[in-house]
Design a protein around this motif. Structure first.
Motif, PDB file in Angstrom:
ATOM      1  N   ARG A 136      -3.310  -5.105   7.709  1.00 45.93           N
ATOM      2  CA  ARG A 136      -3.385  -4.899   9.162  1.00 45.93           C
ATOM      3  C   ARG A 136      -2.611  -3.649   9.580  1.00 45.93           C
ATOM      4  NH1 ARG A 136      -0.664  -5.361  13.656  1.00 45.93           N
ATOM      5  NH2 ARG A 136       1.262  -6.022  12.606  1.00 45.93           N
ATOM      6  N   LEU A 137      -1.401  -3.494   9.054  1.00 43.68           N
ATOM      7  CA  LEU A 137      -0.596  -2.334   9.418  1.00 43.68           C
ATOM      8  C   LEU A 137      -1.251  -1.033   8.980  1.00 43.68           C
ATOM      9  CD1 LEU A 137       3.036  -3.556   8.584  1.00 43.68           C
ATOM     10  CD2 LEU A 137       2.030  -3.236  10.851  1.00 43.68           C
ATOM     11  N   ALA A 138      -1.816  -1.036   7.763  1.00 39.52           N
ATOM     12  CA  ALA A 138      -2.477   0.175   7.275  1.00 39.52           C
ATOM     13  C   ALA A 138      -3.659   0.549   8.155  1.00 39.52           C
ATOM     14  CB  ALA A 138      -2.929  -0.023   5.828  1.00 39.52           C
ATOM     15  N   ALA A 139      -4.457  -0.452   8.549  1.00 37.97           N
ATOM     16  CA  ALA A 139      -5.610  -0.187   9.413  1.00 37.97           C
ATOM     17  C   ALA A 139      -5.165   0.287  10.795  1.00 37.97           C
ATOM     18  CB  ALA A 139      -6.456  -1.452   9.539  1.00 37.97           C
ATOM     19  N   GLU A 140      -4.079  -0.293  11.279  1.00 36.42           N
ATOM     20  CA  GLU A 140      -3.587   0.020  12.619  1.00 36.42           C
ATOM     21  C   GLU A 140      -3.108   1.461  12.740  1.00 36.42           C
ATOM     22  OE1 GLU A 140       0.346  -1.599  14.279  1.00 36.42           O
ATOM     23  OE2 GLU A 140      -1.143  -2.997  15.081  1.00 36.42           O
ATOM     24  N   CYS A 141      -2.458   1.975  11.680  1.00 38.19           N
ATOM     25  CA  CYS A 141      -1.892   3.324  11.751  1.00 38.19           C
ATOM     26  C   CYS A 141      -2.715   4.353  10.981  1.00 38.19           C
ATOM     27  CB  CYS A 141      -0.450   3.323  11.252  1.00 38.19           C
ATOM     28  SG  CYS A 141      -0.274   3.055   9.480  1.00 38.19           S
ATOM     29  N   GLY A 142      -3.850   3.928  10.416  1.00 41.61           N
ATOM     30  CA  GLY A 142      -4.651   4.840   9.617  1.00 41.61           C
ATOM     31  C   GLY A 142      -3.968   5.234   8.331  1.00 41.61           C
ATOM     32  N   GLY A 143      -3.116   4.334   7.820  1.00 43.97           N
ATOM     33  CA  GLY A 143      -2.359   4.605   6.610  1.00 43.97           C
ATOM     34  C   GLY A 143      -3.075   4.125   5.364  1.00 43.97           C
ATOM     35  N   TYR A 144      -2.326   4.093   4.253  1.00 44.34           N
ATOM     36  CA  TYR A 144      -2.905   3.675   2.973  1.00 44.34           C
ATOM     37  C   TYR A 144      -2.072   2.546   2.396  1.00 44.34           C
ATOM     38  CZ  TYR A 144      -4.406   3.675  -1.883  1.00 44.34           C
ATOM     39  OH  TYR A 144      -4.874   3.294  -3.116  1.00 44.34           O
ATOM     40  N   TYR A 145      -2.735   1.426   2.100  1.00 43.69           N
ATOM     41  CA  TYR A 145      -2.108   0.260   1.496  1.00 43.69           C
ATOM     42  C   TYR A 145      -2.111   0.456  -0.011  1.00 43.69           C
ATOM     43  CZ  TYR A 145      -1.732  -4.766   0.216  1.00 43.69           C
ATOM     44  OH  TYR A 145      -1.379  -5.979  -0.330  1.00 43.69           O
ATOM     45  N   LEU A 146      -0.943   0.661  -0.610  1.00 42.43           N
ATOM     46  CA  LEU A 146      -0.837   0.939  -2.041  1.00 42.43           C
ATOM     47  C   LEU A 146      -1.296  -0.237  -2.893  1.00 42.43           C
ATOM     48  CD1 LEU A 146       2.582   2.736  -1.733  1.00 42.43           C
ATOM     49  CD2 LEU A 146       0.575   3.780  -2.778  1.00 42.43           C
ATOM     50  N   ASP A 147      -1.061  -1.469  -2.439  1.00 49.85           N
ATOM     51  CA  ASP A 147      -1.609  -2.695  -3.025  1.00 49.85           C
ATOM     52  C   ASP A 147      -1.317  -2.809  -4.520  1.00 49.85           C
ATOM     53  OD1 ASP A 147      -2.890  -5.067  -3.395  1.00 49.85           O
ATOM     54  OD2 ASP A 147      -4.882  -4.364  -2.804  1.00 49.85           O
ATOM     55  N   GLN A 148      -0.044  -2.945  -4.836  1.00 43.69           N
ATOM     56  CA  GLN A 148       0.377  -3.060  -6.229  1.00 43.69           C
ATOM     57  C   GLN A 148      -0.297  -4.225  -6.951  1.00 43.69           C
ATOM     58  OE1 GLN A 148       4.300  -4.618  -7.006  1.00 43.69           O
ATOM     59  NE2 GLN A 148       4.601  -5.231  -4.871  1.00 43.69           N
ATOM     60  N   PHE A 149      -0.592  -5.298  -6.232  1.00 44.11           N
ATOM     61  CA  PHE A 149      -1.123  -6.492  -6.875  1.00 44.11           C
ATOM     62  C   PHE A 149      -2.575  -6.321  -7.326  1.00 44.11           C
ATOM     63  CE2 PHE A 149       2.202  -8.014  -3.933  1.00 44.11           C
ATOM     64  CZ  PHE A 149       3.078  -8.504  -4.884  1.00 44.11           C
ATOM     65  N   THR A 150      -3.271  -5.373  -6.731  1.00 42.19           N
ATOM     66  CA  THR A 150      -4.640  -5.074  -7.164  1.00 42.19           C
ATOM     67  C   THR A 150      -4.680  -3.931  -8.162  1.00 42.19           C
ATOM     68  OG1 THR A 150      -5.631  -5.873  -5.111  1.00 42.19           O
ATOM     69  CG2 THR A 150      -6.913  -4.280  -6.391  1.00 42.19           C
ATOM     70  N   TYR A 151      -3.889  -2.890  -7.931  1.00 37.83           N
ATOM     71  CA  TYR A 151      -4.058  -1.652  -8.683  1.00 37.83           C
ATOM     72  C   TYR A 151      -3.087  -1.475  -9.846  1.00 37.83           C
ATOM     73  CZ  TYR A 151      -7.093  -0.451  -4.799  1.00 37.83           C
ATOM     74  OH  TYR A 151      -8.103  -0.463  -3.868  1.00 37.83           O
TER      75      TYR A 151
END
Length: 355
Positions: A136-151
């Motif tokens: 949600r925060l990444a979408a809200e600010c146009g940022g990038y979710y690093l997502d360690q658990f996926t990548y």
């Protein structure tokens, strides 16, 4: 995307790696007559003090070369602490804003480190809410979710490039048992066990991979049952490892064995580590050691010699208010003395109690 900025960002991250000497491989003292050697890969000596420094570097490089991060990108991560500390370090290096979404009960020492490196902490009361809140925060600010658990499992080059597995085997070359019988690691994302498991198969080593899992974690149940959506819905007390759900980076097919470790046993093992070596480590190191001791007892019972390698994941100073605090241990109902008696008996006899 600003290609010139990306080139400079990659250079900065690679220069940081080039400045850092490889992490040490310590010998843990075992009785000489056992004919077994135990080693600890000391990841606490990274610039940000933990194994997660490698992961953060890989995640940032992965995002950069995939065109996901530019000079104005806000980086977001869901983390129980150490990964966020390391990512905050790299974000500051690149001049990027960083927000860590984490459980409110994360150790104050880790929170202070994230803020020291210029990151901002965003707390959730329910640990499983970290993922959606980070998205949600990444979408809200146009940022990038690093997502360690996926990548985590795909961002690291498991074939080489001085990954942790390649480093261990290079450092073991002159030891009396250069190819370990076992490598023991915990699972937070699953990325480290995936790297080791893939590497030993790629290099055709006979080494087996054991993953240790703390209380309340889902990984052991998923590995045992084959149900990859296995959940416990409960947080782990051992920061950095154990998850309420099975993470996408967990690759059970490259794991030879899993051992469940009681949290009190992890606490006892880090106390024993400090008494016998002077090294002050976090709880996940204790989980690793407790599993390694069980495997060594099994080797002794079978009349085997060889070597076992595990990880010293981070330093104990981050947990002065928790794992090394008698009041906290008592509040958690952890009977560390009983588990310490098990370890002391193991060192006297070489045997492990039958469960």
């Amino acid at each position: 995307m600003n290609r010139a900025w990306v080139r400079e960002a990659v250079r900065l991250i690679e220069a940081d790696a080039n400045r850092s000497a490889d992490t040490h491989l310590h010998v843990f003292p075992l009785p000489a007559e056992w004919g077994i050697d135990l080693y600890l890969k000391d990841e606490s000596v990274h610039p940000t003090g933990s194994l997660k420094h490698r992961l953060a570097r890989s995640l940032l490089l992965y995002a950069l070369v995939n065109g996901q991060v530019g000079p104005d990108t806000t980086l977001i991560e869901a983390s129980s602490g150490s990964t966020a500390v390391s990512e905050a370090y790299f974000a500051r290096m690149l001049g990027l804003d960083f927000v860590a979404v984490m459980p409110r009960k994360t150790s104050p020492e880790k929170i202070q480190l994230i803020e020291f490196y210029g990151g901002r902490c965003h707390f959730v009361d329910i640990p499983s809410a970290m993922y959606t809140e980070a998205e949600r925060l990444a979408a809200e600010c146009g940022g990038y979710y690093l997502d360690q658990f996926t990548y985590a499992e795909r961002a690291t080059d498991w074939r080489g490039n001085n990954n942790i597995a390649e480093s261990v085997f290079a450092q073991m070359q002159l030891e009396r048992h250069p190819v370990p019988s076992w490598i023991v690691v915990g699972a937070g994302t699953g990325g480290t066990s995936a790297t080791f498991g893939r590497y030993v198969r790629y290099r055709r080593h006979t080494t087996k991979i054991c993953v240790v899992d703390p209380e309340n974690s889902s990984f052991y149940g998923a590995w045992q049952t084959g149900v990859m959506d296995y959940t416990t819905g409960m947080p782990s007390r051992i920061e950095g490892i154990g998850r309420p759900r099975v993470e996408p980076s967990f690759v059970p097919q490259v794991i030879d064995e899993m051992i469940q470790v009681p949290d009190a046993a992890s606490m006892a093992a880090i106390q024993l580590l400090r008494e016998r070596t002077g090294h002050w480590a976090g709880g996940s190191t204790g989980t690793n050691l407790y599993g390694a001791f069980q495997l060594i007892a099994r080797m002794l019972a079978a009349g085997q010699t060889g070597s076992v390698v595990t990880l010293l994941c981070d330093g104990g100073e981050r947990y002065a208010h928790t794992y090394y605090n008698d009041e906290w241990l008592a509040d958690q109902g952890l009977d560390v003395d009983a588990e310490m008696a098990v370890l002391e008996d193991f060192f006297r006899t070489g045997r492990w109690p039958v469960s």
